[in-house]
Structure formats: structure tokens, C-alpha cells
Design a protein around this motif. Structure first.
Motif: not given
Length: 119
Positions: A22-29, A46-52
Motif C-alpha cells: 500500500x506504499x505506507x512503509x519503505x524498507x531498505x538494506x 521507515x513510515x513514508x508519510x511522517x518519515x519516522x
């Protein structure tokens, strides 16, 4: 990518990025230089909306060893809307994290990691 990877980098760089369905969270290595010829591979959610940032932990530190690198780089997959997991290239699950809370549902033990690398 075959053979030994190049481990010398001057700054952190993103290795893999994946958004949940749903595009709300982004995961990165992320590859982060630790000391000469060593890298930490860090999983960041990271939460994509509030950048937390809800989760930021080291998956593994390389010992300038191809097996450590293979174990760390893994495959990033969203198990559901709110759970992300990292798998190694042989299909072993390294970690699974709830994106909302940053709580680990599962993590491979250090003993398993070191035993796996020695094979």
C-alpha cells in the motif's frame, strides 16, 4: 553478481529498497562502512508519510568474507502489509519485523549465522 564483492566504499549507500503493497512503509538494506574493508548491513524500516523510522538494526557485519556479504544482502520481501522479512540467497530467513511497531517477530541466532558462514 559472482566472485568477491567490492567492499571498499566511502559513504553509506542503499543496497535494496522495497515499499509495502500500500506504499505506507519503505524498507531498505543499507551498506555502512565500519572500518577498513568492513561493512555493516543495516535494515531500516521507515513510515513514508511522517518519515519516522520504526526499525534500524544491523543485520550482519562483514569480515571481508563473501559468505557474510551473501548472508547480509539477502532478499527483501513484504510478508504482508505490515511485516517485512530478509532472506539469504539460499532461502534461510534472517529476520522478520513488524513495520508498525518495529518489533522483531523472528531473528536468526548469532550461533546459526556463524555456523552457517563456516560451511
Amino acid at each position: 553478481m559472482k566472485g568477491r564483492p567490492e567492499l571498499i566504499i566511502e559513504a553509506e549507500k542503499i543496497y535494496i529498497t522495497k515499499k509495502n503493497p500500500n506504499g505506507m512503509f519503505v524498507a531498505r538494506i543499507i551498506q555502512i562502512p565500519k572500518e577498513e574493508e568492513k561493512l555493516d548491513f543495516v535494515l531500516v524500516i521507515q513510515n513514508r508519510k511522517n518519515k519516522q523510522i520504526t526499525y534500524k538494526e544491523v543485520l550482519v557485519t562483514t569480515d571481508n568474507d563473501y559468505y557474510s556479504f551473501r548472508l547480509a544482502r539477502g532478499n527483501l520481501e513484504w510478508e504482508s502489509l505490515n511485516a517485512v522479512s530478509v532472506w539469504d540467497s539460499l532461502g534461510h530467513k534472517l529476520v522478520e519485523v513488524a513495520a508498525l511497531t518495529g518489533r522483531e517477530n523472528y531473528r536468526i541466532s548469532d550461533e546459526h549465522c556463524s555456523a552457517y558462514r563456516e560451511k
